[in-house]
Design an enzyme around this catalytic site. Structure first.
Site, PDB file in Angstrom:
ATOM      1  N   VAL A 277      38.133  13.517   6.903  1.00 16.64           N
ATOM      2  CA  VAL A 277      38.004  12.507   5.847  1.00 16.64           C
ATOM      3  C   VAL A 277      38.115  11.091   6.419  1.00 16.64           C
ATOM      4  CG1 VAL A 277      39.070  11.566   3.751  1.00 16.64           C
ATOM      5  CG2 VAL A 277      38.851  14.045   4.045  1.00 16.64           C
ATOM      6  N   GLU A 282      33.273   4.985   5.329  1.00 13.01           N
ATOM      7  CA  GLU A 282      33.008   4.757   3.898  1.00 13.01           C
ATOM      8  C   GLU A 282      32.224   3.476   3.621  1.00 13.01           C
ATOM      9  OE1 GLU A 282      36.029   5.301   5.153  1.00 13.01           O
ATOM     10  OE2 GLU A 282      37.072   6.909   4.080  1.00 13.01           O
ATOM     11  N   ASP A 324      -8.673  -5.566   9.198  1.00 11.89           N
ATOM     12  CA  ASP A 324      -9.709  -6.584   9.057  1.00 11.89           C
ATOM     13  C   ASP A 324      -9.036  -7.803   8.430  1.00 11.89           C
ATOM     14  OD1 ASP A 324     -12.209  -7.871   8.708  1.00 11.89           O
ATOM     15  OD2 ASP A 324     -12.244  -7.194   6.637  1.00 11.89           O
TER      16      ASP A 324
END
Length: 371
Positions: A277, A282, A324
């Site tokens: 974790v 985060e 082009d």
């Protein structure tokens, strides 16, 4: 059966069950039900789909997984923090993309041209979406040709077909011409194509194809391909994959070392999950989203709308652009820089009177003279 450019004017009108006075309003309503509206329907992404897509990023999915692990461990502080980050990030991305979608929709509505049509023998002005097969339309200098048409009357008519053919030089059109069936598109002098526009002259024409049945519609159908990943989304997915593999290898090594040292299994599992974790960045998704939003706002100020945020970065990843120039990445406009004359008072009068253009549409030379 002959194709439309190889038919005479009379044959074309007969096949389309029309006449030089057009069709009736009642007949037009019947044909609209058969052929549909004269527009190319763009696939519109639903608001819900736009919102959900903000949370399908691999990095976001890792954060969502990490938040549930934090909840399982009873770490409510981390859980609320990660969920808050994910939600705010999603809202920022959703707002920017929804705003772009709305503006693009409004611009498309504003860009629907009006066209003069012969209905019941009278000239009426209609939205280009409401014309149908067999309608007789009147075209003047600066008008966009709203559908594929067979010219039935032309007077000094020049049409810019660069949108379809890439050639910026206007093409002469002649209603009386009857051409061989194998004549290529760019040589069909009696045909006008939807999306091209009248540079000079006036004309009458009968509509023979609308919507997706026009040449532009066929091109759109062929180009409808599955959306590809942008370089940024590809990089994030690659980074997320490497991050997961690296974390799994490192944490697996720590877990094995812990077992060798004789540590309690429950303690080791809790340690590994906690480390997993805490290792997820985060703040990274928010930083990426904010950077993209800043880019989108900068482009918007330069009159460019971005439908999906990751596309902001795509152009920056281009190494070569082969295109082009004339009429493609230029505006196909001319400008009078200097005027040399013995009588400076007469020149503006000549520019104004010997001119059939309007300020924003018509022959580029005459438009430049007006301005």
């Amino acid at each position: 059966m002959k194709v439309m450019h190889s038919k005479t004017i009379e044959e074309a009108l007969e096949e389309l069950k029309s006449s030089i006075n057009g069709i009736s309003t009642q007949e037009a309503e019947k044909r609209l039900k058969i052929y549909g509206k004269n527009k190319i329907e763009l696939e519109e992404e639903s608001t819900l789909k736009i919102f959900i897509r903000q949370f399908t990023n691999p990095l976001i999915l890792i954060l969502i997984l990490a938040s549930f692990i934090a909840l399982y461990l009873g770490d409510l502080k981390d859980f609320y923090f990660i969920v808050g980050i994910v939600f705010v990030n999603g809202l920022i991305g959703f707002y920017q993309e929804y705003k772009a979608k709305t503006k693009i929709k409004d611009l498309l509505q504003l860009s629907i041209p009006k066209v003069e049509v012969l209905r019941d023998g009278k000239v009426v002005e209609l939205s280009s979406e409401d014309i149908t097969v067999g309608d007789i339309i009147i075209l003047r200098e600066g008008d966009v040709i709203p559908a594929d048409v067979r010219f039935i009357e032309t007077n000094n008519l020049l049409v810019d077909e660069s949108l379809l053919t890439g050639e910026s030089i206007p093409v002469e059109k002649h209603a009386e011409k009857v051409l061989p069936e194998d004549t290529p598109i760019y040589e069909r002098e009696n045909i006008g194509y939807g999306g091209t526009y009248v540079v000079k002259g006036v004309a009458k024409a009968v509509v023979f194809a609308v919507g997706l049945n026009t040449e532009m519609g066929r091109i759109y159908t062929k180009l409808k391909i599955k959306e590809r990943e942008t370089p940024l989304t590809r990089s994030i997915r690659s980074f997320s994959k490497r991050l997961i593999i690296t974390l799994v290898l490192i944490l697996s090594f720590i877990f094995v070392i812990g077992l060798i040292q004789g540590r309690e299994l429950k303690t080791l599992v809790m340690l590994i999950i906690a480390q997993l974790v805490s290792s997820v960045p985060e703040g990274l998704p928010v930083v990426i989203t904010i950077a993209l939003v800043v880019g989108a706002i900068t482009l918007y100020k330069k009159k460019t709308l971005i439908r999906q945020l990751p596309a902001v970065e795509s152009l920056g990843s281009a190494t070569f652009i082969c295109t082009d120039k004339t009429g493609t990445i230029t505006e196909n406009k001319l400008k009078v820089e200097k005027v040399y004359s013995l009588d400076n008072e007469i020149i503006p009068l000549v520019f104004a009177l010997c001119n059939d253009s309007e300020i924003e549409k018509g022959d580029p030379i005459e438009t430049a003279m007006l301005k």
